[in-house]
Each structure stands twice: as structure tokens, then as C-alpha cells.
Design a protein around this motif. Structure first.
Motif, mmCIF file in Angstrom:
data_model
loop_
_atom_site.group_PDB
_atom_site.id
_atom_site.type_symbol
_atom_site.label_atom_id
_atom_site.label_comp_id
_atom_site.label_asym_id
_atom_site.label_seq_id
_atom_site.Cartn_x
_atom_site.Cartn_y
_atom_site.Cartn_z
ATOM 1 N N UNK A 225 -17.244 5.203 19.792
ATOM 2 C CA UNK A 225 -16.877 6.605 19.985
ATOM 3 C C UNK A 225 -15.380 6.740 20.224
ATOM 4 N N UNK A 226 -14.843 5.837 21.053
ATOM 5 C CA UNK A 226 -13.415 5.881 21.356
ATOM 6 C C UNK A 226 -12.572 5.597 20.119
ATOM 7 N N UNK A 227 -13.006 4.631 19.318
ATOM 8 C CA UNK A 227 -12.251 4.270 18.115
ATOM 9 C C UNK A 227 -12.126 5.470 17.182
ATOM 10 N N UNK A 228 -13.234 6.158 16.931
ATOM 11 C CA UNK A 228 -13.183 7.280 15.990
ATOM 12 C C UNK A 228 -12.430 8.461 16.576
ATOM 13 N N UNK A 229 -12.585 8.695 17.866
ATOM 14 C CA UNK A 229 -11.862 9.792 18.499
ATOM 15 C C UNK A 229 -10.355 9.530 18.442
ATOM 16 N N UNK A 230 -9.956 8.270 18.692
ATOM 17 C CA UNK A 230 -8.540 7.910 18.581
ATOM 18 C C UNK A 230 -8.059 8.067 17.144
ATOM 19 N N UNK A 231 -8.907 7.711 16.186
ATOM 20 C CA UNK A 231 -8.556 7.835 14.774
ATOM 21 C C UNK A 231 -8.326 9.296 14.402
ATOM 22 N N UNK A 232 -9.204 10.160 14.877
ATOM 23 C CA UNK A 232 -9.069 11.591 14.585
ATOM 24 C C UNK A 232 -7.814 12.165 15.237
ATOM 25 N N UNK A 233 -7.487 11.667 16.425
ATOM 26 C CA UNK A 233 -6.276 12.118 17.106
ATOM 27 C C UNK A 233 -5.038 11.659 16.342
ATOM 28 N N UNK A 234 -5.056 10.408 15.891
ATOM 29 C CA UNK A 234 -3.939 9.875 15.120
ATOM 30 C C UNK A 234 -3.774 10.597 13.783
ATOM 31 N N UNK A 235 -4.887 11.095 13.230
ATOM 32 C CA UNK A 235 -4.828 11.789 11.948
ATOM 33 C C UNK A 235 -3.955 13.039 12.024
ATOM 34 N N UNK A 236 -3.826 13.589 13.235
ATOM 35 C CA UNK A 236 -3.004 14.796 13.379
ATOM 36 C C UNK A 236 -1.682 14.528 14.090
ATOM 37 N N UNK A 237 -1.515 13.316 14.671
ATOM 38 C CA UNK A 237 -0.296 13.055 15.433
ATOM 39 C C UNK A 237 0.583 11.959 14.839
ATOM 40 N N UNK A 238 0.005 11.055 14.039
ATOM 41 C CA UNK A 238 0.772 9.924 13.496
ATOM 42 C C UNK A 238 1.215 10.216 12.068
ATOM 43 N N UNK A 239 2.223 9.462 11.606
ATOM 44 C CA UNK A 239 2.648 9.622 10.224
ATOM 45 C C UNK A 239 2.040 8.524 9.354
ATOM 46 N N UNK A 240 2.133 8.721 8.053
ATOM 47 C CA UNK A 240 1.492 7.799 7.110
ATOM 48 C C UNK A 240 2.093 6.400 7.193
ATOM 49 N N UNK A 241 3.396 6.304 7.449
ATOM 50 C CA UNK A 241 4.043 4.994 7.518
ATOM 51 C C UNK A 241 3.496 4.180 8.674
ATOM 52 N N UNK A 242 3.270 4.838 9.812
ATOM 53 C CA UNK A 242 2.719 4.148 10.978
ATOM 54 C C UNK A 242 1.295 3.710 10.721
ATOM 55 N N UNK A 243 0.516 4.569 10.093
ATOM 56 C CA UNK A 243 -0.906 4.299 9.878
ATOM 57 C C UNK A 243 -1.180 3.410 8.671
ATOM 58 N N UNK A 244 -0.238 3.360 7.713
ATOM 59 C CA UNK A 244 -0.457 2.580 6.505
ATOM 60 C C UNK A 244 -1.400 3.241 5.529
ATOM 61 N N UNK A 245 -1.688 4.535 5.749
ATOM 62 C CA UNK A 245 -2.565 5.309 4.873
ATOM 63 C C UNK A 245 -2.226 6.777 5.071
ATOM 64 N N UNK A 246 -2.773 7.623 4.210
ATOM 65 C CA UNK A 246 -2.505 9.058 4.321
ATOM 66 C C UNK A 246 -3.074 9.610 5.621
ATOM 67 N N UNK A 247 -2.361 10.573 6.214
ATOM 68 C CA UNK A 247 -2.850 11.249 7.413
ATOM 69 C C UNK A 247 -2.990 12.734 7.123
ATOM 70 N N UNK A 248 -3.659 13.439 8.036
ATOM 71 C CA UNK A 248 -3.855 14.875 7.882
ATOM 72 C C UNK A 248 -4.901 15.263 6.856
#
Length: 304
Positions: A225-248
Motif C-alpha cells: 500500500x505504501x509503495x503505490x501511494x508513494x508512487x502516486x505521490x511521485x507521479x505528481x511531484x517528481x520529474x521524468x528524469x528523476x523517475x526514469x519514466x514519464x510522470x503525470x
């Protein structure tokens, strides 16, 4: 807490390197007994989708769960590699145009972009099948009963009622956003099921009984649950370069998430609660649980 976190980071890095080495060996061009040939292009596509870095969190959880309960590290390493094959298969297929239609994964072109769609489909199929080969093979030195339990648990976590079913719900969510209960179910299947298996697999490999298995399953559910919640949070707060994939992309597609429902501040508070609940679940194992407890907090606090 500084000591355990530093030791955790060291162990995570060492585990990732060992998993990468083991996967490279498993995905060599040498045929195993009973195989006829390993086609070069297919093997290259499998290696592209698998040997590309990453934290290797799922194998790490298998290794550390097994270590906490006295399991054999070599058997746990092979189980972790098998699980990573399933995880990488899911990423290869999720990235396909018919699914999430992504061009980048871990900072490099996705398999269907680097090769073609047919190769990506076959690479995923082959990795999924290979996972069960790795567990069942004589090199995984566990009693047959434990291997059977692992195969059954991984199949249940991967298939219709687990990860694959979760991906189906995820695709459906693009057309009709689910309510909160639907989001929780989707995420528990698509993301949580393999993380739950990773933790329970350690207990199975260690030959532990139902009580330990259930406790590790519960721990895995919390961190899932924590992993996916963190992932969803990062999808709106992190950039693609940091994540290594598209965000938003979730917001762009209108997919419902708990972050979209309740906001980033709520998500951060909930992550802290989930990490502590997970940590408390295994506190009875004493000092042996310290690394897994650090892992729970790392998952909740991660920035990529």
C-alpha cells in the motif's frame, strides 16, 4: 535510526548487484537441459527489459525476509530472481501501446521501442515462464513441498486474482474512475500482490509455519500500500528524469488515485502511518527485523 538506515542502504545496494549478476547468468546464451535453442533477438529483448538497473526491491525483500527467519540465502536469491523476472515481464507488457503506451523505462527505451512489439510480448511471456523454471529447478535447493508452495503463491500473486487482474482493473479505470474501495483493490492487486509475495516467500523458503507466513503477508500488504501511494505521490511531484519514466500520466488519463482523492498532505501522513504499522508487525522478531523495518520506512519515504 541512522545506523539501521545506513546498513539498510548498503544491504539494498549489495542485494541489487547480486541480483543483477544472477539474472545475467540466468539470461545467458547457454541452453539449459531440455531447451533446444535460445533465439538471439528474443534473448536480447529479455536482457534489455531485465538487466537495466533498478533497486531490485522485490528480491531484496525475499532475501531479508528469509534471513530474518533463518532461511538459506542461496535459495532465497533464486526465488528473488524468479520474482524479478515476473516483475520485469509485467513492466515490459505494461509499457506496450495496447496498455500504458510508454516510451521510457528506467531511463532507457522500453522493449517495444528498442526492438518491436512482437519481441516485447514474447520477452514478457518468456520471463513469466522462466520464473517458475527458476523456482522448480534443482539449483534452487529447497524441499519439493516448499517449491510447490512458492509456485502456487507466485502464480496466485501474478495472475487473474493478482497482478494481471490488477492491470485489467487499471485499464478499466481509464474509462470509469473507481471509488476509494476500487482504487485500494486495484492497487493491492497490480502492485501489492508481488510485494506481499516477496515477504511471504521468505517465510516459505525458511520453512516457517502459517503464523509466520501470515505475519509476513500482512507486512507485505502494508508496504505494498505504501509503495503505490508513494508512487502516486511521485507521479505528481517528481520529474521524468528523476523517475526514469514519464510522470503525470495518471492525471492525464483521468485515473483515480488516493492522492487525487485526498491530496498530497494526506498521502504523506498516511505513508508515515503505513510504515510504522508495517514496522510494528515484525517488531516481535527483535534485532533480526531491523533491516526490514528500515525497508518499510524507505518505501514510504522514497523519492524515485
Amino acid at each position: 535510526m541512522t545506523g539501521p538506515i545506513n546498513e539498510f542502504e548498503k544491504r539494498l545496494m549489495e542485494s541489487a548487484e547480486a541480483t543483477e549478476t544472477l539474472l545475467a547468468s540466468l539470461l545467458s546464451g547457454t541452453c539449459l537441459p531440455g531447451e533446444i535453442s535460445r533465439p538471439a533477438t528474443l534473448l536480447a529483448a529479455m536482457r534489455h527489459g531485465t538487466l537495466n538497473g533498478g533497486k531490485r526491491l522485490r528480491p531484496f525483500l525475499v532475501l531479508e525476509s528469509a534471513a530474518m527467519l533463518g532461511g538459506d540465502p542461496q535459495a532465497a536469491a533464486r526465488i528473488g530472481a524468479a520474482l524479478e523476472c515476473v516483475h520485469c515481464y509485467s513492466l515490459i507488457h505494461d509499457d506496450l501501446p495496447a496498455m500504458d503506451d510508454d516510451d521510457m523505462r528506467r531511463g532507457q527505451p522500453t522493449v517495444h521501442r528498442a526492438f518491436d512489439e512482437a519481441s516485447a510480448i514474447l520477452a514478457g511471456d518468456s520471463l513469466l515462464t522462466y520464473a517458475f523454471d527458476i523456482i522448480a529447478a534443482p539449483e534452487t535447493m529447497l524441499p519439493d513441498r516448499q517449491k510447490t508452495e512458492l509456485v502456487l503463491a507466485l502464480a496466485r500473486a501474478s495472475g487473474l486474482g493478482g497482478m494481471a487482474g490488477g492491470q485489467a482493473l487499471d485499464l478499466a479505470a481509464e474509462k470509469a474512475a473507481p471509488d476509494e474501495a476500487g482504487i485500494v483493490t486495484l492497487q493491492a492487486m497490480k502492485t501489492g500482490a508481488l510485494l506481499r509475495f516477496a515477504c511471504e516467500a521468505g517465510a516459505i523458503a525458511a520453512g516457517r509455519g502459517p503464523e509466520d507466513r501470515q505475519r509476513l503477508r500482512d507486512f507485505g500488504e502494508k508496504i505494498g500500500l505504501a509503495f503505490q501511494l508513494a508512487d502516486d505521490l511521485l507521479d505528481i511531484t517528481a520529474d521524468a528524469a528523476t523517475m526514469g519514466k514519464a510522470t503525470g500520466k495518471d492525471a492525464a488519463r483521468g485515473k483515480g488515485t488516493l492522492v487525487a482523492l485526498y491530496g498530497a498532505a494526506w498521502a504523506e501522513e498516511r505513508l508515515a502511518v503505513l510504515a510504522q504499522e508495517a514496522s510494528d508487525l515484525i517488531s516481535g522478531y527483535g534485532d533480526k527485523a531491523v533491516i526490514l523495518q528500515a525497508a518499510a520506512h524507505f518505501i514510504a519515504d522514497r523519492k524515485s
